[in-house]
Scaffold this motif. Structure first.
Motif, mmCIF file in Angstrom:
data_model
loop_
_atom_site.group_PDB
_atom_site.id
_atom_site.type_symbol
_atom_site.label_atom_id
_atom_site.label_comp_id
_atom_site.label_asym_id
_atom_site.label_seq_id
_atom_site.Cartn_x
_atom_site.Cartn_y
_atom_site.Cartn_z
ATOM 1 N N GLY A 185 7.808 2.321 -5.198
ATOM 2 C CA GLY A 185 6.939 2.444 -5.327
ATOM 3 C C GLY A 185 6.431 2.432 -4.338
ATOM 4 O O GLY A 185 4.455 3.837 -4.096
ATOM 5 N N TYR A 186 6.682 3.077 -3.430
ATOM 6 C CA TYR A 186 5.752 3.665 -2.013
ATOM 7 C C TYR A 186 6.257 4.577 -0.870
ATOM 8 O O TYR A 186 7.735 4.279 -1.660
ATOM 9 N N VAL A 187 6.349 5.389 -0.381
ATOM 10 C CA VAL A 187 6.765 5.963 -0.252
ATOM 11 C C VAL A 187 6.067 6.278 1.675
ATOM 12 O O VAL A 187 5.673 5.882 1.914
ATOM 13 N N TRP A 188 6.669 6.397 3.424
ATOM 14 C CA TRP A 188 6.450 6.070 4.170
ATOM 15 C C TRP A 188 5.662 7.153 4.703
ATOM 16 O O TRP A 188 6.878 8.820 4.340
ATOM 17 N N ASP A 189 4.939 7.420 5.387
ATOM 18 C CA ASP A 189 4.152 8.585 5.957
ATOM 19 C C ASP A 189 4.499 8.257 7.131
ATOM 20 O O ASP A 189 3.198 6.935 8.126
ATOM 21 N N PRO A 190 5.593 9.576 7.924
ATOM 22 C CA PRO A 190 5.179 8.200 9.757
ATOM 23 C C PRO A 190 4.087 9.128 10.248
ATOM 24 O O PRO A 190 3.236 10.127 10.242
ATOM 25 N N GLY A 191 4.096 8.886 11.620
ATOM 26 C CA GLY A 191 2.857 8.834 12.565
ATOM 27 C C GLY A 191 3.108 10.212 12.884
ATOM 28 O O GLY A 191 3.899 10.173 13.123
ATOM 29 N N TRP A 227 2.194 3.916 4.162
ATOM 30 C CA TRP A 227 2.690 4.410 2.833
ATOM 31 C C TRP A 227 1.996 4.853 2.134
ATOM 32 O O TRP A 227 0.591 4.287 1.946
ATOM 33 N N GLN A 228 2.434 5.484 1.635
ATOM 34 C CA GLN A 228 1.736 6.200 0.134
ATOM 35 C C GLN A 228 1.917 5.654 -1.132
ATOM 36 O O GLN A 228 3.465 5.499 -1.151
ATOM 37 N N VAL A 229 1.275 5.163 -1.871
ATOM 38 C CA VAL A 229 2.142 4.780 -3.227
ATOM 39 C C VAL A 229 2.505 6.161 -3.897
ATOM 40 O O VAL A 229 2.137 7.759 -3.849
ATOM 41 N N GLU A 230 3.660 5.815 -4.656
ATOM 42 C CA GLU A 230 3.941 6.772 -5.113
ATOM 43 C C GLU A 230 3.843 7.126 -6.361
ATOM 44 O O GLU A 230 2.991 7.173 -6.698
ATOM 45 N N ARG A 231 4.298 8.573 -6.270
ATOM 46 C CA ARG A 231 3.911 9.668 -7.541
ATOM 47 C C ARG A 231 5.085 10.319 -8.455
ATOM 48 O O ARG A 231 6.062 11.050 -7.986
ATOM 49 N N VAL A 232 5.049 9.887 -9.888
ATOM 50 C CA VAL A 232 6.159 10.391 -10.961
ATOM 51 C C VAL A 232 6.091 11.407 -10.895
ATOM 52 O O VAL A 232 5.184 12.019 -11.253
ATOM 53 N N GLY A 233 7.394 12.314 -10.066
ATOM 54 C CA GLY A 233 7.424 13.353 -10.526
ATOM 55 C C GLY A 233 7.433 13.878 -9.297
ATOM 56 O O GLY A 233 6.886 15.415 -9.166
ATOM 57 N N PHE A 234 6.701 13.663 -7.817
ATOM 58 C CA PHE A 234 6.414 14.486 -7.042
ATOM 59 C C PHE A 234 7.314 14.213 -5.731
ATOM 60 O O PHE A 234 7.710 12.739 -5.632
ATOM 61 N N ARG A 235 7.749 15.264 -4.442
ATOM 62 C CA ARG A 235 7.488 14.626 -3.393
ATOM 63 C C ARG A 235 7.023 14.230 -2.408
ATOM 64 O O ARG A 235 6.007 15.246 -2.688
#
Length: 93
Positions: free
Chosen positions: A43-49, A67-75
């Motif tokens: 449910g999360y994607v990593w946003d690098p520093g 961490w960014q909360v994942e959005r379904v249908g988005f990258r």
């Protein structure tokens, strides 16, 4: 007549200076710092520093990854430098 001409010249010069703005040339940010990417979280994607310019400090400051909360249908498109301009991270379809 001379006073009117001199006043007109001073007023025009002041107007041009005010409209021109002042820009300072700042070099590129330092190389990215190494960050170990944590194990994946559902449910999360990593946003690098990244480095960002802190005007109050007049230098680049490191912003650690998060961490960014994942959005379904988005990258997630991580933030990146496009020449001298920072493009913040954002979601794309």
């Amino acid at each position: 007549m001379r006073f009117v001409t001199a006043t007109r010249i001073v007023f025009t010069a002041a107007t041009l200076l005010a409209a021109s703005g002042v820009f300072a040339q700042v070099g590129p940010p330092p190389a990215p710092q190494y960050e170990a990417v944590p194990a994946a979280r559902a449910g999360y994607v990593w946003d690098p520093g990244h480095w960002h310019w802190a005007p109050a400090r007049a230098r680049y400051v490191w912003t650690p990854g998060h961490w960014q909360v994942e959005r379904v249908g988005f990258r997630w498109m991580p933030g990146h430098w496009d020449g001298p301009r920072w493009i913040p991270g954002h979601w794309v379809r």
